[in-house]
Design a protein around this motif. Sequence first.
Motif, PDB file in Angstrom:
ATOM      1  N   ASP A 222       0.663  -1.107  -0.159  1.00  0.00           N
ATOM      2  CA  ASP A 222       0.187   0.259  -0.150  1.00  0.00           C
ATOM      3  C   ASP A 222       0.795   1.309  -0.212  1.00  0.00           C
ATOM      4  N   PRO A 223       0.502   2.248  -0.828  1.00  0.00           N
ATOM      5  CA  PRO A 223       1.598   3.258  -1.019  1.00  0.00           C
ATOM      6  C   PRO A 223       1.574   3.802   0.160  1.00  0.00           C
ATOM      7  N   GLY A 224       0.791   4.856   0.276  1.00  0.00           N
ATOM      8  CA  GLY A 224       0.281   5.579   1.800  1.00  0.00           C
ATOM      9  C   GLY A 224       0.967   5.025   3.211  1.00  0.00           C
ATOM     10  N   THR A 225       1.046   3.115   2.988  1.00  0.00           N
ATOM     11  CA  THR A 225       1.650   2.618   3.690  1.00  0.00           C
ATOM     12  C   THR A 225       3.400   2.814   4.226  1.00  0.00           C
ATOM     13  N   ARG A 226       4.041   2.152   2.485  1.00  0.00           N
ATOM     14  CA  ARG A 226       5.357   2.273   2.565  1.00  0.00           C
ATOM     15  C   ARG A 226       5.467   3.301   2.441  1.00  0.00           C
ATOM     16  N   GLU A 227       4.704   4.083   2.793  1.00  0.00           N
ATOM     17  CA  GLU A 227       5.749   5.925   2.344  1.00  0.00           C
ATOM     18  C   GLU A 227       6.487   6.385   4.078  1.00  0.00           C
ATOM     19  N   ILE A 228       5.160   5.631   4.760  1.00  0.00           N
ATOM     20  CA  ILE A 228       5.914   5.929   6.224  1.00  0.00           C
ATOM     21  C   ILE A 228       6.299   4.862   7.244  1.00  0.00           C
ATOM     22  N   ALA A 229       6.715   3.897   6.083  1.00  0.00           N
ATOM     23  CA  ALA A 229       7.593   2.137   6.298  1.00  0.00           C
ATOM     24  C   ALA A 229       8.789   2.647   5.482  1.00  0.00           C
ATOM     25  N   ARG A 230       9.247   3.420   4.859  1.00  0.00           N
ATOM     26  CA  ARG A 230      10.534   3.906   3.708  1.00  0.00           C
ATOM     27  C   ARG A 230      11.022   4.664   5.338  1.00  0.00           C
ATOM     28  N   ASN A 231      10.420   5.520   6.375  1.00  0.00           N
ATOM     29  CA  ASN A 231      10.638   6.958   6.913  1.00  0.00           C
ATOM     30  C   ASN A 231      10.836   6.022   8.249  1.00  0.00           C
ATOM     31  N   LEU A 232      10.203   5.342   8.488  1.00  0.00           N
ATOM     32  CA  LEU A 232      10.558   4.426   9.931  1.00  0.00           C
ATOM     33  C   LEU A 232      12.140   3.835   9.752  1.00  0.00           C
TER      34      LEU A 232
ATOM     35  N   ASP B 167       5.776  10.020  15.863  1.00  0.00           N
ATOM     36  CA  ASP B 167       6.187  10.031  16.005  1.00  0.00           C
ATOM     37  C   ASP B 167       6.709   8.874  17.074  1.00  0.00           C
ATOM     38  N   ARG B 168       5.610   8.102  17.961  1.00  0.00           N
ATOM     39  CA  ARG B 168       6.119   7.209  18.738  1.00  0.00           C
ATOM     40  C   ARG B 168       6.717   6.049  18.033  1.00  0.00           C
ATOM     41  N   ALA B 169       6.487   5.530  16.562  1.00  0.00           N
ATOM     42  CA  ALA B 169       6.818   4.521  15.951  1.00  0.00           C
ATOM     43  C   ALA B 169       8.327   4.947  15.780  1.00  0.00           C
ATOM     44  N   HIS B 170       8.275   5.986  15.350  1.00  0.00           N
ATOM     45  CA  HIS B 170       9.755   6.882  15.700  1.00  0.00           C
ATOM     46  C   HIS B 170      10.869   6.021  16.835  1.00  0.00           C
ATOM     47  N   GLU B 171      10.265   6.515  17.788  1.00  0.00           N
ATOM     48  CA  GLU B 171      10.960   6.017  18.820  1.00  0.00           C
ATOM     49  C   GLU B 171      11.258   4.356  19.160  1.00  0.00           C
ATOM     50  N   VAL B 172       9.806   3.656  19.446  1.00  0.00           N
ATOM     51  CA  VAL B 172       9.365   2.229  19.559  1.00  0.00           C
ATOM     52  C   VAL B 172      10.770   1.380  18.385  1.00  0.00           C
ATOM     53  N   ILE B 173      11.028   2.082  16.665  1.00  0.00           N
ATOM     54  CA  ILE B 173      11.245   1.087  16.102  1.00  0.00           C
ATOM     55  C   ILE B 173      13.259   0.843  16.713  1.00  0.00           C
ATOM     56  N   VAL B 174      13.284   2.987  16.481  1.00  0.00           N
ATOM     57  CA  VAL B 174      15.121   2.929  17.144  1.00  0.00           C
ATOM     58  C   VAL B 174      14.945   1.900  18.905  1.00  0.00           C
ATOM     59  N   ASP B 175      14.067   1.112  19.544  1.00  0.00           N
ATOM     60  CA  ASP B 175      14.439   1.038  20.918  1.00  0.00           C
ATOM     61  C   ASP B 175      14.750  -0.358  20.410  1.00  0.00           C
ATOM     62  N   VAL B 176      13.303  -1.000  19.166  1.00  0.00           N
ATOM     63  CA  VAL B 176      13.459  -2.859  18.891  1.00  0.00           C
ATOM     64  C   VAL B 176      14.762  -2.851  17.845  1.00  0.00           C
ATOM     65  N   VAL B 177      15.279  -2.032  17.709  1.00  0.00           N
ATOM     66  CA  VAL B 177      16.748  -2.525  17.270  1.00  0.00           C
ATOM     67  C   VAL B 177      17.723  -2.438  17.572  1.00  0.00           C
ATOM     68  N   ASP B 178      17.959  -1.269  18.394  1.00  0.00           N
ATOM     69  CA  ASP B 178      18.978  -1.308  18.921  1.00  0.00           C
ATOM     70  C   ASP B 178      18.833  -1.445  20.650  1.00  0.00           C
ATOM     71  N   SER B 179      17.990  -0.290  21.166  1.00  0.00           N
ATOM     72  CA  SER B 179      18.124  -1.037  22.751  1.00  0.00           C
ATOM     73  C   SER B 179      18.126  -1.625  23.003  1.00  0.00           C
ATOM     74  N   ALA B 180      16.825  -2.421  22.365  1.00  0.00           N
ATOM     75  CA  ALA B 180      16.250  -3.875  23.588  1.00  0.00           C
ATOM     76  C   ALA B 180      17.312  -4.748  23.293  1.00  0.00           C
ATOM     77  N   PRO B 181      18.225  -4.981  22.198  1.00  0.00           N
ATOM     78  CA  PRO B 181      19.305  -5.544  22.645  1.00  0.00           C
ATOM     79  C   PRO B 181      20.177  -5.352  23.523  1.00  0.00           C
ATOM     80  N   ARG B 182      20.371  -4.216  23.566  1.00  0.00           N
ATOM     81  CA  ARG B 182      21.742  -3.491  24.411  1.00  0.00           C
ATOM     82  C   ARG B 182      21.002  -4.262  26.056  1.00  0.00           C
ATOM     83  N   ARG B 183      20.191  -4.235  26.702  1.00  0.00           N
ATOM     84  CA  ARG B 183      19.042  -3.397  27.261  1.00  0.00           C
ATOM     85  C   ARG B 183      19.157  -5.704  27.639  1.00  0.00           C
ATOM     86  N   VAL B 184      18.607  -6.496  26.868  1.00  0.00           N
ATOM     87  CA  VAL B 184      17.952  -7.801  27.253  1.00  0.00           C
ATOM     88  C   VAL B 184      19.366  -8.553  27.544  1.00  0.00           C
TER      89      VAL B 184
END
Lengths: 465, 465, 465
Positions: B16-26, B445-462
């Motif tokens: 879906d083009p709209g969803t893809r655009e959001i995904a690209r930014n994330l 905005d929150r999705a941007h925070e979540v993806i950084v957390d999931v990709v980077d902070s979570a493995p460091r923390r866990v």
Amino acid sequence: MSTSIATHPDRLLPADPGTREIARNLLARVQDLPIISPHGHVDATVIEQNTPFPDPAALLVTPDHYVTRLIHASGVSMEQLQPQNAGAREIWRTFCRSWPLFEGTASGYWLRTQFQSVFGLHEELSAETADASFDAISARLAEPGFRPRELFKDFNIEVLATTDDPLDDLSSHKELAHDPSFHGRVLPTFRPDAYINIAHPSWGTNVERLIAAAGDGATGYGGYIAALENRRRYFVEHGAVSADHGVRTPATLKLDPADAEALFERARSGKASFEDREVFEAHMTYQMARMSVEDGLVMTIHPGSFRNHHTPTFEAFGADTGHDIPFAVNYTEGIRPLLQDFGTAKDFHLVLFTLDETVFSRELAPLAGFYPSVYLGAPWWFLDAPDAMLRFRSAVTETAGFSRSSGFIDDTRAFCSIPARHGASRRVEASFLARLVAEHRISEDRAHEVIVDVVDSAPRRVFKL
Amino acid sequence: MSTSIATHPDRLLPADPGTREIARNLLARVQDLPIISPHGHVDATVIEQNTPFPDPAALLVTPDHYVTRLIHASGVSMEQLQPQNAGAREIWRTFCRSWPLFEGTASGYWLRTQFQSVFGLHEELSAETADASFDAISARLAEPGFRPRELFKDFNIEVLATTDDPLDDLSSHKELAHDPSFHGRVLPTFRPDAYINIAHPSWGTNVERLIAAAGDGATGYGGYIAALENRRRYFVEHGAVSADHGVRTPATLKLDPADAEALFERARSGKASFEDREVFEAHMTYQMARMSVEDGLVMTIHPGSFRNHHTPTFEAFGADTGHDIPFAVNYTEGIRPLLQDFGTAKDFHLVLFTLDETVFSRELAPLAGFYPSVYLGAPWWFLDAPDAMLRFRSAVTETAGFSRSSGFIDDTRAFCSIPARHGASRRVEASFLARLVAEHRISEDRAHEVIVDVVDSAPRRVFKL
Amino acid sequence: MSTSIATHPDRLLPADPGTREIARNLLARVQDLPIISPHGHVDATVIEQNTPFPDPAALLVTPDHYVTRLIHASGVSMEQLQPQNAGAREIWRTFCRSWPLFEGTASGYWLRTQFQSVFGLHEELSAETADASFDAISARLAEPGFRPRELFKDFNIEVLATTDDPLDDLSSHKELAHDPSFHGRVLPTFRPDAYINIAHPSWGTNVERLIAAAGDGATGYGGYIAALENRRRYFVEHGAVSADHGVRTPATLKLDPADAEALFERARSGKASFEDREVFEAHMTYQMARMSVEDGLVMTIHPGSFRNHHTPTFEAFGADTGHDIPFAVNYTEGIRPLLQDFGTAKDFHLVLFTLDETVFSRELAPLAGFYPSVYLGAPWWFLDAPDAMLRFRSAVTETAGFSRSSGFIDDTRAFCSIPARHGASRRVEASFLARLVAEHRISEDRAHEVIVDVVDSAPRRVFKL
């Protein structure tokens, strides 16, 4: 419903416009390919004798347990759906009143497609138009062009496998094979369940008949095994390509011959327990694999259905009356004894089906992704439906790719539904592949090759056609 | 295939083009973050000694059971895939002929991505170009910049955990840690399976060696437990952050010490039954949790694989040859004895993996949503694939949110596939979050925070990195 | 989070613009229909006495185990979430700090919707604004219009069923029924678990009280059964339409009365084993079905949760504290003895729920598609969430259509969340149907009829309202 929707050219295709466009092109590639139906329940005699179809109710309602079950669930008694209790027109009216129940179901899709494509109805079914639709279909059924052989050709069926009793003489198959005026292939399938499941009401009688007919003069277990081998050979000689097994579970077991014989005799004397039934079936599934390795019949396994769940209905109306209910199965451990010995046997083809979706990603795709003998049976029965087929593809493809699937199998008694069923499958395959293309996971060129393989080459290859 | 698709910037993103655009930014937000790989099977010695990679077949085909299994399923014998039987170039040709099998698979995605991003191939693999691609990759492998240490840097790997035998002296890890010219972190992981599973062929020998090496002079069960504790401590001292457990099932059990000792001695004398094996493993999983609570090693559990399903293949070619097949597991009851005692223990981290998807929504998300110690292991092995990862997120997020996940784990032996695997995971995370944004379930905005957390902070923390 | 998203008119609707437009229209059709809540846990006394709601923490945090569990998982001790240990404002601050944990969860959606629609908060919760939001909600709670009866009306609730102890005198229900100033219907539900599960800590006491109160003077098993029948009749007389059963498993069993009695007495003497508990519960589920056939109460079954998984937490803080963990269930075999005898009984309604998604397509849809008594309970507890509800519809519809569903059930203690929960369900139903319309699987006209049926007619029909 005001709008006719069954023949919308985009039916079942994905909503996203870009993906839909890709799916349309993929579908166009396979839409007109001949139908290969390597497993189903149409009666060969009907085709051989070109028997006219009966009335609309007897054709489309009463013999179809997908249909009667949902009407029954809505509160119509089984009695009211028996031709001997209610006339054809009355049953048809009941069905038309019940038509809204089928919204969203696979059966509803097949029926609506048939009504339009096969019977030329242009209005949705309803209680109000019940008599009109009954008359319209009846008129169509009376047309000379509306006979099984003509439809076989109209439907573009190339191969149709039936499912047959091991003692069937296959005379209809022989007639068809030698009839120069008939150009399709109608192949028998060896289905020995009623000779293997010792809980089957006529198992004892069946076994005596089997041994007497084909046991090479031997009696007892040796004669039993020999007779099964002999009848399989007879099927092979008459064009069979596969043997089908409706087992309770996918358990397999290699019994010592003496133990097998003792168990067989215990069953014959009526003293077998439920556990004996399980063990004997597991043993015989193993034996059937051995025979398939020897005689080349493709082996298909359909486990995991609790047959005749509601005893009062079974006692009053018999088997296949809509209350076979699936349960969880364990393929990984169950099928292992068989695969230990035959999993890599040359030219052995084993097609595994399931009603328990959880085994698709967990067990079947991993098995089919290693064992050269194992193929993924198409989504079956309750799972032969658009969303379920997409779930299947999503569950298995990332592990096993596309090459390990059996191709579509309609498994139907309802001859007139065959094009609708194969059509639905092709639309779903196009939809799944279109998504992969849209997500840049497969190129459009390769997707075109894959869909042709999946729809046409896979069933020919897997079923040795 | 005419079009190269691996490096399409939108690969794996939603159609879906709209969803893809959001995904690209994330995706843009996390695409260039360093790789944290807290669980995998790369050999530390290869990095330490900066060993040149071998030929294309030995690098990409023969050691990768994801790859050989599907070629095997297509009818190529295991013999033909052994370097001693077939030359590297011949195996590579076999692989190239088999390349279409990988369409739609996770392995196909990783390989294609590597071919393009790592090896600079611009054409799809095919039988026709097999020799050309073999030569091109060989040339690349001979380049001085194409050594493990250089790639470690090119791949932007920050942390790489290996998986090690408890008696390993960890000399490569030590060298790397003290080498001022190497800037990554290569951490050992304590993996005691072969010292715990009494059905393991060398369990007896392993245990004697373990006790002799680290049993504090004690013999018997006491020495065994002490030795495990000592070796864990040694691993901690050399940078280990986790201990990994490839158990048969997630069952845990707190045995009375006397019973444990009796069981241990029974196993040592070769008299243990299958049930003894199960009980001892359950007991030791509990003990390993106790040790983790004491020494701080993160505990990861990988259950539910029937190892070496096809005995003839195992006997001829050994373990890890493509026929480990998952089965259903029961975490809710199995893990309970462990959680009763350690589920809320301070700083205890327990990462639960599964090959049985059914436990994601039913058991793992509910467990991780209550117990502070429990984290959801990333989709593993057969489930480390785009659709399966989306199913995982869909299954667990509504119950457990994003904070209870381990972050991505590549679990790979294939060093050159690491960027492709982490890249795929990041694309899937972006796709999942983009859908939630498009459905107004999370703000961008929150999705941007979540993806950084999931990709980077979570493995460091866990993984306490 | 900068943007308020809870009240976006398109929340939860599909991303594809064409499908979304269809979904908007479907939603508009049902968005303002009254709320029918045939199963939940609101206390009738609160409505009868129109008790003001307590402070924000006591209203929204501490009693909601969906909320406290995830905060607990993040490392906050249960102690810190007890009103007696921490003040309301302090608990609220903890909750606000924890708010990001709820991104993507069903609870987060319900809470955010409440904050905006019910409490008029315009900013996302955060640690920084914790005091401000506490004060704002407190002020709202003090308003005279913010009492249960006023909200009952504002929320457009037509029917609300409570869940009640068999010995409850139902005085609040009586008051409400006879209060001319109250226009809603508040119905009791008979929930006998604590009188049936012999492992329940107060089973013995409960049973003695039950027999004494309603056993018709009989003692022992006969008095027990009579008392249950009598109390059910009392509930029927006071407006109850259903009896709810939180059983461990869906097993059912028809015990011989003498065996039942012996088992009952063994339990009463404190000598029952775990297996006795299972057998007695299975027997009583069968008995409860028999009573439902006789007295007309709709029977709802909620199995498959391992209650109080973490014993230390249970011992310190009691039941319903967030660690009930689901496990796999077997409906096909378990429910069969009950269905053998009552599956086609006239006017018997049996609504089957599950926390094990695997039974949706495998067992529940096939059962509900045959047995006129069986209805598919709405996705429950951990599965009462947007993606899970879509999975449910996808799993059951192709087999059972839309007519066999119970309609939405909120199952909540959290009165103020009721509109958010029903609203979410309506949005998901619209989304699912919109996809079918977009894929030309149902006409738009019929989809409009179906959504009204599913949202409004189904619960009235299934729960005999």
